[in-house]
Design a protein around this motif. Structure first.
Motif, PDB file in Angstrom:
ATOM      1  N   ILE A 169       0.839  -1.202   0.000  1.00  0.00           N
ATOM      2  CA  ILE A 169       0.000   0.000   0.000  1.00  0.00           C
ATOM      3  C   ILE A 169       0.879   1.258   0.000  1.00  0.00           C
ATOM      4  CG2 ILE A 169      -1.731   1.316   1.326  1.00  0.00           C
ATOM      5  CD1 ILE A 169      -2.816  -1.468   2.286  1.00  0.00           C
ATOM      6  N   ARG A 170       1.924   1.243   0.829  1.00  0.00           N
ATOM      7  CA  ARG A 170       2.831   2.404   0.860  1.00  0.00           C
ATOM      8  C   ARG A 170       3.468   2.635  -0.506  1.00  0.00           C
ATOM      9  NH1 ARG A 170       4.210   0.684   6.153  1.00  0.00           N
ATOM     10  NH2 ARG A 170       5.864  -0.611   5.299  1.00  0.00           N
ATOM     11  N   GLU A 171       3.945   1.533  -1.107  1.00  0.00           N
ATOM     12  CA  GLU A 171       4.593   1.655  -2.422  1.00  0.00           C
ATOM     13  C   GLU A 171       3.581   2.102  -3.495  1.00  0.00           C
ATOM     14  OE1 GLU A 171       7.305  -1.324  -3.781  1.00  0.00           O
ATOM     15  OE2 GLU A 171       6.685  -1.132  -5.880  1.00  0.00           O
ATOM     16  N   GLY A 172       2.415   1.471  -3.492  1.00  0.00           N
ATOM     17  CA  GLY A 172       1.407   1.748  -4.528  1.00  0.00           C
ATOM     18  C   GLY A 172       0.951   3.192  -4.516  1.00  0.00           C
ATOM     19  N   LEU A 173       0.788   3.768  -3.322  1.00  0.00           N
ATOM     20  CA  LEU A 173       0.351   5.168  -3.232  1.00  0.00           C
ATOM     21  C   LEU A 173       1.401   6.096  -3.833  1.00  0.00           C
ATOM     22  CD1 LEU A 173      -1.339   5.446   0.264  1.00  0.00           C
ATOM     23  CD2 LEU A 173      -2.380   5.976  -1.948  1.00  0.00           C
ATOM     24  N   PRO A 215       1.188   4.054   7.685  1.00  0.00           N
ATOM     25  CA  PRO A 215       1.457   5.497   7.669  1.00  0.00           C
ATOM     26  C   PRO A 215       1.379   6.041   6.245  1.00  0.00           C
ATOM     27  CG  PRO A 215       3.435   4.217   8.213  1.00  0.00           C
ATOM     28  CD  PRO A 215       2.362   3.237   7.973  1.00  0.00           C
ATOM     29  N   ILE A 216       0.632   7.107   6.075  1.00  0.00           N
ATOM     30  CA  ILE A 216       0.477   7.706   4.748  1.00  0.00           C
ATOM     31  C   ILE A 216       0.853   9.177   4.850  1.00  0.00           C
ATOM     32  CG2 ILE A 216      -1.219   8.399   2.990  1.00  0.00           C
ATOM     33  CD1 ILE A 216      -2.868   5.947   3.743  1.00  0.00           C
ATOM     34  N   ASN A 217       1.607   9.642   3.865  1.00  0.00           N
ATOM     35  CA  ASN A 217       1.910  11.066   3.810  1.00  0.00           C
ATOM     36  C   ASN A 217       0.775  11.734   3.029  1.00  0.00           C
ATOM     37  OD1 ASN A 217       2.838  13.642   3.174  1.00  0.00           O
ATOM     38  ND2 ASN A 217       4.977  12.966   3.206  1.00  0.00           N
ATOM     39  N   PHE A 218      -0.234  12.209   3.759  1.00  0.00           N
ATOM     40  CA  PHE A 218      -1.424  12.746   3.092  1.00  0.00           C
ATOM     41  C   PHE A 218      -1.094  13.938   2.191  1.00  0.00           C
ATOM     42  CE2 PHE A 218      -3.887  10.013   5.790  1.00  0.00           C
ATOM     43  CZ  PHE A 218      -5.021   9.773   5.037  1.00  0.00           C
ATOM     44  N   TYR A 219      -0.180  14.787   2.654  1.00  0.00           N
ATOM     45  CA  TYR A 219       0.152  15.979   1.853  1.00  0.00           C
ATOM     46  C   TYR A 219       0.792  15.576   0.528  1.00  0.00           C
ATOM     47  CZ  TYR A 219       2.225  20.321   0.304  1.00  0.00           C
ATOM     48  OH  TYR A 219       2.589  21.390  -0.466  1.00  0.00           O
ATOM     49  N   GLU A 220       1.869  14.782   0.601  1.00  0.00           N
ATOM     50  CA  GLU A 220       2.617  14.424  -0.608  1.00  0.00           C
ATOM     51  C   GLU A 220       1.878  13.446  -1.514  1.00  0.00           C
ATOM     52  OE1 GLU A 220       5.328  15.516  -1.869  1.00  0.00           O
ATOM     53  OE2 GLU A 220       5.980  16.812  -0.224  1.00  0.00           O
ATOM     54  N   VAL A 226      -3.198  14.600  -1.130  1.00  0.00           N
ATOM     55  CA  VAL A 226      -3.782  15.927  -1.364  1.00  0.00           C
ATOM     56  C   VAL A 226      -3.062  16.683  -2.478  1.00  0.00           C
ATOM     57  CG1 VAL A 226      -4.318  18.144  -0.294  1.00  0.00           C
ATOM     58  CG2 VAL A 226      -4.542  16.026   1.026  1.00  0.00           C
ATOM     59  N   ARG A 227      -1.764  16.760  -2.356  1.00  0.00           N
ATOM     60  CA  ARG A 227      -0.958  17.535  -3.289  1.00  0.00           C
ATOM     61  C   ARG A 227      -1.097  17.012  -4.725  1.00  0.00           C
ATOM     62  NH1 ARG A 227       1.376  19.866  -6.172  1.00  0.00           N
ATOM     63  NH2 ARG A 227       3.376  20.949  -6.263  1.00  0.00           N
ATOM     64  N   ARG A 228      -1.518  15.763  -4.850  1.00  0.00           N
ATOM     65  CA  ARG A 228      -1.600  15.160  -6.187  1.00  0.00           C
ATOM     66  C   ARG A 228      -3.033  14.759  -6.565  1.00  0.00           C
ATOM     67  NH1 ARG A 228       1.248  10.709  -7.076  1.00  0.00           N
ATOM     68  NH2 ARG A 228       1.416  10.071  -4.910  1.00  0.00           N
ATOM     69  N   ASN A 229      -4.026  15.189  -5.788  1.00  0.00           N
ATOM     70  CA  ASN A 229      -5.432  14.896  -6.131  1.00  0.00           C
ATOM     71  C   ASN A 229      -5.687  13.391  -6.319  1.00  0.00           C
ATOM     72  OD1 ASN A 229      -6.995  17.129  -6.079  1.00  0.00           O
ATOM     73  ND2 ASN A 229      -7.421  17.165  -8.279  1.00  0.00           N
ATOM     74  N   VAL A 230      -5.100  12.587  -5.467  1.00  0.00           N
ATOM     75  CA  VAL A 230      -5.248  11.132  -5.611  1.00  0.00           C
ATOM     76  C   VAL A 230      -6.483  10.665  -4.853  1.00  0.00           C
ATOM     77  CG1 VAL A 230      -4.228   8.942  -4.810  1.00  0.00           C
ATOM     78  CG2 VAL A 230      -2.832  10.590  -6.082  1.00  0.00           C
ATOM     79  N   LYS A 231      -7.240   9.771  -5.469  1.00  0.00           N
ATOM     80  CA  LYS A 231      -8.387   9.172  -4.796  1.00  0.00           C
ATOM     81  C   LYS A 231      -7.977   7.832  -4.208  1.00  0.00           C
ATOM     82  CE  LYS A 231     -11.682  10.555  -8.278  1.00  0.00           C
ATOM     83  NZ  LYS A 231     -10.618  10.730  -9.249  1.00  0.00           N
ATOM     84  N   VAL A 232      -8.323   7.576  -2.958  1.00  0.00           N
ATOM     85  CA  VAL A 232      -8.107   6.253  -2.364  1.00  0.00           C
ATOM     86  C   VAL A 232      -9.491   5.639  -2.204  1.00  0.00           C
ATOM     87  CG1 VAL A 232      -7.283   4.974  -0.360  1.00  0.00           C
ATOM     88  CG2 VAL A 232      -6.012   6.969  -1.169  1.00  0.00           C
ATOM     89  N   GLN A 233      -9.703   4.486  -2.827  1.00  0.00           N
ATOM     90  CA  GLN A 233     -11.041   3.899  -2.863  1.00  0.00           C
ATOM     91  C   GLN A 233     -11.041   2.495  -2.268  1.00  0.00           C
ATOM     92  OE1 GLN A 233     -14.277   5.034  -4.402  1.00  0.00           O
ATOM     93  NE2 GLN A 233     -14.755   3.281  -3.105  1.00  0.00           N
TER      94      GLN A 233
END
Ligand code: ZN
Ligand code: ZN
Length: 356
Positions: free
Chosen positions: A259-263, A285-290, A293-300
């Motif tokens: 999951i960390r790598e894929g994000l 642990p996820i870096n929400f900013y990098e 948010v900063r990249r408009n990524v959707k997590v579904q």
């Protein structure tokens, strides 16, 4: 009349093969003689006591297909075709209430608050026979086909269809699949159907056979995670996507490191889908900013599937556009159910089926 079943009585112990009396059918019920019953990753989780949904004792098996032996009353399939004795049928493993908020208002039956599942919350198909409740939605298979080939549509195939429905793959997109098990292979075929031009599959050294099958389904590149570096994998993806990364990433591993790598590999504006997470895992642990948010990524999130997804998975297999027969690498007798679990556990088998 009697039936034989492989019963989970104690976690981590061999399944017990037992005889049971088949009770008389109630109105609307269907007695099926099982032709094939698939071993899913969830069977392993339940066998090891890792799935909090598991009641004991339990007949496992949520990927079944079989011949109708008896019907009490009338039954039609989801396409309105009359079901009769002797028909080959497959069924939605989930039984939904049809009345709750999620069934009626949100129209997301996968989230039904009363959802029951054959082989998970009630007895399933690792047996010679299974009684399908009146509410069970069935699909009649009219095409002449090896029943075992359709087995993975019940769970991994249907859930992959659900995942693909929750994202947008456009022609020319780059898709990354993490985990080349049956769900990863279905996701790969579906991404191809949607027009993805590059589909990269990441597995492990242990799953080399699965990576090889991925290539036969149209993967453009495969990586063993323990033979290559993150930088190598990322730079390949970026090179193939004009520097973006993967427009859609489908995690079929449920592992925190994947999951960390894929994000980090998801392209700006892309979607990260999680159909492979079936049991509770540690926090990631996820870096929400990098990364988000900063990249408009959707997590579904993607939880299980409904009848529409099953039907589409069945149609994909019956189309014969992909070599789904290659997924069925091992067949076992019902008495060998524990060996079948072990074969999937050590990745010797892609998909093992019990053929009573
Ligand atoms: Zn419901
Ligand atoms: Zn499953």
């Amino acid at each position: 009349m009697k039936m034989t079943a492989a019963v989970l009585r104690k976690f981590n112990q061999p399944l017990e093969v037992e005889e049971r009396i088949i009770p008389p059918l109630k109105e609307g019920e269907v007695l099926v003689r099982i032709k094939a019953s698939g071993i899913c990753g969830s069977d392993l989780h339940m066998w090891k006591g890792k799935d909090p949904r598991t009641p004991l004792p339990l007949i496992l098996g949520h990927e079944g297909i079989g011949i109708v032996e008896e019907i009490k009353g009338k039954k039609v399939d989801v396409l309105g075709r009359k079901v009769k004795e002797g028909d080959l049928i497959i069924w939605d493993r989930g039984i939904i209430c049809g009345n709750c908020y999620f069934c009626t208002v949100r129209k997301e039956p996968s989230l039904c608050v009363k959802r029951q599942v054959y082989g998970i919350t009630r007895d399933g198909s690792h047996a010679t026979h299974l009684i399908l409740l009146k509410e069970t939605r069935v699909i009649k298979i009219e095409k002449k086909v090896d029943p075992a080939v359709l087995v993975p549509t019940s769970c991994s195939g249907a859930t992959a269809v659900h995942a693909i429905e929750l994202c947008s793959i456009l022609e020319g997109d780059t898709v990354l699949i993490q985990g080349p098990g049956p769900m990863g292979i279905f996701s790969l075929a579906l991404a191809r159907e949607r027009g993805a031009s590059e589909v990269v599959v990441i597995g492990t050294k242990r799953s080399k056979m699965r990576l090889k099958i991925s290539l036969e389904f149209g993967a453009t590149k495969t990586f063993a995670v323990d033979e290559t570096s993150f930088e190598e994998r990322l730079s390949y993806l970026k090179e193939r996507s004009d520097g973006r990364g993967a427009d859609v990433v489908i995690d079929c591993t449920g592992s925190p490191s994947a999951i960390r790598e894929g994000l980090r590999m998801t392209a700006p504006g892309g979607t990260y889908l999680l159909p492979g997470l079936a049991i509770p895992i540690d926090e990631v642990p996820i870096n929400f900013y990098e990364d988000i948010v900063r990249r408009n990524v959707k997590v579904q999130g993607v939880w299980v599937s409904d009848t529409s997804h099953l039907l589409r998975a069945v149609k994909l297999v019956l189309s014969e556009k992909y070599p789904f027969e290659k997924l069925i690498t091992h067949r076992f007798k019902l008495e060998e159910a524990t060996e079948a679990l072990k074969a999937v556990d050590v990745r010797k088998a892609m998909k093992a089926v019990l053929a009573p």
